[in-house]
Design a protein around this motif. Sequence first.
Motif, mmCIF file in Angstrom:
data_model
loop_
_atom_site.group_PDB
_atom_site.id
_atom_site.type_symbol
_atom_site.label_atom_id
_atom_site.label_comp_id
_atom_site.label_asym_id
_atom_site.label_seq_id
_atom_site.Cartn_x
_atom_site.Cartn_y
_atom_site.Cartn_z
ATOM 1 N N GLN A 194 10.817 -72.159 27.899
ATOM 2 C CA GLN A 194 11.369 -72.928 26.796
ATOM 3 C C GLN A 194 10.218 -73.272 25.845
ATOM 4 O OE1 GLN A 194 14.773 -73.647 26.862
ATOM 5 N NE2 GLN A 194 14.660 -72.362 28.665
ATOM 6 N N ILE A 195 10.343 -72.837 24.608
ATOM 7 C CA ILE A 195 9.252 -73.126 23.660
ATOM 8 C C ILE A 195 9.625 -74.347 22.822
ATOM 9 C CG2 ILE A 195 7.868 -72.214 21.756
ATOM 10 C CD1 ILE A 195 8.575 -69.403 22.852
ATOM 11 N N ILE A 196 8.751 -75.311 22.835
ATOM 12 C CA ILE A 196 9.033 -76.576 22.143
ATOM 13 C C ILE A 196 7.903 -76.846 21.153
ATOM 14 C CG2 ILE A 196 9.346 -79.074 22.457
ATOM 15 C CD1 ILE A 196 10.399 -78.405 25.297
ATOM 16 N N ALA A 197 8.250 -76.965 19.873
ATOM 17 C CA ALA A 197 7.222 -77.198 18.851
ATOM 18 C C ALA A 197 7.349 -78.601 18.272
ATOM 19 C CB ALA A 197 7.364 -76.170 17.736
ATOM 20 N N LEU A 198 6.219 -79.200 17.980
ATOM 21 C CA LEU A 198 6.227 -80.476 17.271
ATOM 22 C C LEU A 198 5.602 -80.251 15.897
ATOM 23 C CD1 LEU A 198 6.951 -81.654 20.067
ATOM 24 C CD2 LEU A 198 5.540 -83.629 19.477
ATOM 25 N N VAL A 199 6.339 -80.622 14.870
ATOM 26 C CA VAL A 199 5.830 -80.487 13.508
ATOM 27 C C VAL A 199 5.869 -81.863 12.852
ATOM 28 C CG1 VAL A 199 6.649 -78.092 13.305
ATOM 29 C CG2 VAL A 199 8.117 -79.958 12.501
ATOM 30 N N GLY A 200 5.122 -82.023 11.788
ATOM 31 C CA GLY A 200 5.172 -83.307 11.090
ATOM 32 C C GLY A 200 3.885 -83.572 10.345
ATOM 33 N N PRO A 201 3.877 -84.637 9.556
ATOM 34 C CA PRO A 201 2.694 -84.942 8.739
ATOM 35 C C PRO A 201 1.463 -85.244 9.583
ATOM 36 C CG PRO A 201 4.576 -86.308 8.108
ATOM 37 C CD PRO A 201 4.954 -85.610 9.368
ATOM 38 N N ILE A 210 2.877 -84.556 22.586
ATOM 39 C CA ILE A 210 2.922 -83.348 23.430
ATOM 40 C C ILE A 210 2.253 -83.647 24.770
ATOM 41 C CG2 ILE A 210 1.908 -81.027 23.722
ATOM 42 C CD1 ILE A 210 2.627 -80.435 20.872
ATOM 43 N N ALA A 211 1.109 -84.320 24.699
ATOM 44 C CA ALA A 211 0.405 -84.643 25.944
ATOM 45 C C ALA A 211 1.296 -85.500 26.849
ATOM 46 C CB ALA A 211 -0.893 -85.374 25.620
ATOM 47 N N LYS A 212 2.008 -86.458 26.253
ATOM 48 C CA LYS A 212 2.874 -87.333 27.062
ATOM 49 C C LYS A 212 4.017 -86.528 27.702
ATOM 50 C CE LYS A 212 2.220 -91.401 24.096
ATOM 51 N NZ LYS A 212 2.817 -92.228 23.045
ATOM 52 N N ILE A 213 4.679 -85.730 26.882
ATOM 53 C CA ILE A 213 5.850 -84.985 27.404
ATOM 54 C C ILE A 213 5.391 -83.962 28.443
ATOM 55 C CG2 ILE A 213 7.877 -83.575 26.812
ATOM 56 C CD1 ILE A 213 7.587 -84.666 23.912
ATOM 57 N N ALA A 214 4.306 -83.255 28.106
ATOM 58 C CA ALA A 214 3.802 -82.226 29.028
ATOM 59 C C ALA A 214 3.370 -82.861 30.343
ATOM 60 C CB ALA A 214 2.643 -81.475 28.381
ATOM 61 N N ALA A 215 2.697 -84.010 30.255
ATOM 62 C CA ALA A 215 2.225 -84.674 31.481
ATOM 63 C C ALA A 215 3.414 -85.094 32.333
ATOM 64 C CB ALA A 215 1.365 -85.875 31.122
ATOM 65 N N GLN A 216 4.430 -85.639 31.686
ATOM 66 C CA GLN A 216 5.596 -86.076 32.472
ATOM 67 C C GLN A 216 6.305 -84.886 33.126
ATOM 68 O OE1 GLN A 216 8.223 -89.046 31.116
ATOM 69 N NE2 GLN A 216 6.597 -90.455 30.563
ATOM 70 N N GLU A 269 4.672 -65.829 29.998
ATOM 71 C CA GLU A 269 6.111 -65.579 30.215
ATOM 72 C C GLU A 269 6.671 -66.160 31.522
ATOM 73 O OE1 GLU A 269 6.856 -61.448 29.935
ATOM 74 O OE2 GLU A 269 5.690 -60.954 31.722
ATOM 75 N N ASP A 270 5.812 -66.455 32.489
ATOM 76 C CA ASP A 270 6.319 -67.006 33.752
ATOM 77 C C ASP A 270 6.419 -68.523 33.743
ATOM 78 O OD1 ASP A 270 6.466 -64.509 34.770
ATOM 79 O OD2 ASP A 270 4.425 -64.556 35.596
ATOM 80 N N TYR A 271 6.049 -69.126 32.639
ATOM 81 C CA TYR A 271 6.008 -70.589 32.584
ATOM 82 C C TYR A 271 7.391 -71.181 32.308
ATOM 83 C CZ TYR A 271 0.988 -70.771 32.962
ATOM 84 O OH TYR A 271 -0.275 -70.695 33.446
ATOM 85 N N ASP A 272 7.526 -72.492 32.610
ATOM 86 C CA ASP A 272 8.798 -73.162 32.327
ATOM 87 C C ASP A 272 8.866 -73.657 30.875
ATOM 88 O OD1 ASP A 272 9.719 -72.994 35.028
ATOM 89 O OD2 ASP A 272 8.294 -74.575 35.541
ATOM 90 N N TYR A 273 7.783 -74.307 30.438
ATOM 91 C CA TYR A 273 7.749 -74.869 29.091
ATOM 92 C C TYR A 273 6.440 -74.519 28.392
ATOM 93 C CZ TYR A 273 11.505 -77.875 30.788
ATOM 94 O OH TYR A 273 12.676 -78.339 31.313
ATOM 95 N N ILE A 274 6.554 -74.161 27.123
ATOM 96 C CA ILE A 274 5.352 -73.982 26.307
ATOM 97 C C ILE A 274 5.468 -74.940 25.122
ATOM 98 C CG2 ILE A 274 4.040 -72.392 24.832
ATOM 99 C CD1 ILE A 274 4.081 -71.612 27.800
ATOM 100 N N PHE A 275 4.432 -75.745 24.929
ATOM 101 C CA PHE A 275 4.427 -76.659 23.780
ATOM 102 C C PHE A 275 3.537 -76.101 22.673
ATOM 103 C CE2 PHE A 275 6.032 -79.315 27.069
ATOM 104 C CZ PHE A 275 6.943 -80.130 26.399
ATOM 105 N N LEU A 276 4.066 -76.083 21.471
ATOM 106 C CA LEU A 276 3.281 -75.652 20.319
ATOM 107 C C LEU A 276 2.832 -76.880 19.549
ATOM 108 C CD1 LEU A 276 5.434 -72.717 18.849
ATOM 109 C CD2 LEU A 276 3.673 -72.633 20.625
#
Length: 393
Positions: A194-201, A210-216, A269-276
């Motif tokens: 699942q690829i999850i991107a965070l965008v914003g100013p 991202i660090a918080k979500i990924a750590a959890q 490709e074998d991972y569960d989540y990728i954060f951009l």
Amino acid sequence: MKIKKYREKSMTDALKKVKQELGENALILSSKKRPGKNAGIEVIAAIDGQPLKPAVASVPPIPAFEEKTLATTASQKKQNYASRIYAGTESGIIEEKRISAPNFERITTKENGGHVSENNPVQTSLSPFLGHLRDTLQKAGVHADILSSLLQDLSDNVPQKELRTPESTADVLRQKLSSYFYVAPRNEVKKQPQIIALVGPTGVGKTTSIAKIAAQLTIKQQAQVGLISIDTYRIGAIDQLKTFAEIAEIPMKVAFSPQQLELILQSFEDYDYIFLDTTGRNPRNRIFLRELKLFLENIEIAEVHLTLSATTRYAELEDIVRCYKQLPFDRILFTKIDEVMDPAVMLNLAQLTDKPVSYVCNGQNIPDDLITATEESLPQVLIEAWDLDQWIS
Ligand SMILES: Nc1nc2c(ncn2[C@@H]2O[C@H](COP(=O)(O)OP(=O)(O)OP(=O)(O)O)[C@@H](O)[C@H]2O)c(=O)[nH]1
Ligand SMILES: [Mg+2]
């Protein structure tokens, strides 16, 4: 929560010590290098027990998106947003409700299913409780239409006796306010990861979130998480994510071009989540945003979170949302609600964007200061900012 500081020669030694003493579920709160004669690393780690500070909301474990399905037609429509975006719409860009800043033409709640609200002026003869609510929301900058709709609903449909104690009032508010927010289920795409991107100013808290979500996800779900920085403008920004990745022992790579991003994704490709993690972009710089869009448009993304700081002026937020419309964001993540007197302005944004809220961040601690958006937690964040005891007594 038990907190302990470790000073060791290397990160590996520190993590070993943390695991030995605090166990597998220990959380790393911070780390820094120690220069000089006794050079090494200092890590502050914690293990759950008593919370460090009162929780803002009782938050279910990640991903809470799965827990709630939205019942009404209007909300289901919104739930389907994300799947429509990436499941083959030509442009890959969200079809959005037209944002007609600064006016809300309609107040859509899950209960009225999209009916246009009567634009009643805020009532002047209100019970003391409703008077407090009106003053508080007005002060927090909540849009007059939302305020009017909420007060009308409370005064028409809630018997006075239900507003006699802070507890019963909180229950009523929790229920009423929840209809102004949408929460999104995790948008699972068929393909792993699942690829999850965070965008914003710039500086809103994308990397920290991202660090918080990924750590959890790593700690609580033992998910396999990978991080990719497409933050190619500031070397410091890459370092920030890299430091976190090292501490959390999560692989992290940097993509300097859309082509490189595709290649890196194949290696994950074998991972569960990728954060951009993306570069903070001045929302008014169209070239920056177009460049970022090039990175996102050829990959199958599950979620794009527009990250907004609650400390930003509302007029500014409106403009940011308008500018970021050219990117395919499908949910909103609010940060820094701990830095505002009253985060009720989230109500405006939820109405303005018509997008579900994903998370709310309430501090700098990784991974604790993260609230998963649910129909209960979002109203609770507002209610906790209000002193209902004083309103009622
Ligand atoms: N008080 C508070 N500070 C936060 C929160 N989230 C992030 N921060 C702080 O905001 C600052 C910027 O955070 P970053 O995560 O670097 O922000 P960013 O959006 O990645 O910044 P760029 O990559 O420069 O665009 C840091 O000092 C964070 O600790 C929050 O919820 N509350
Ligand atoms: Mg960043």
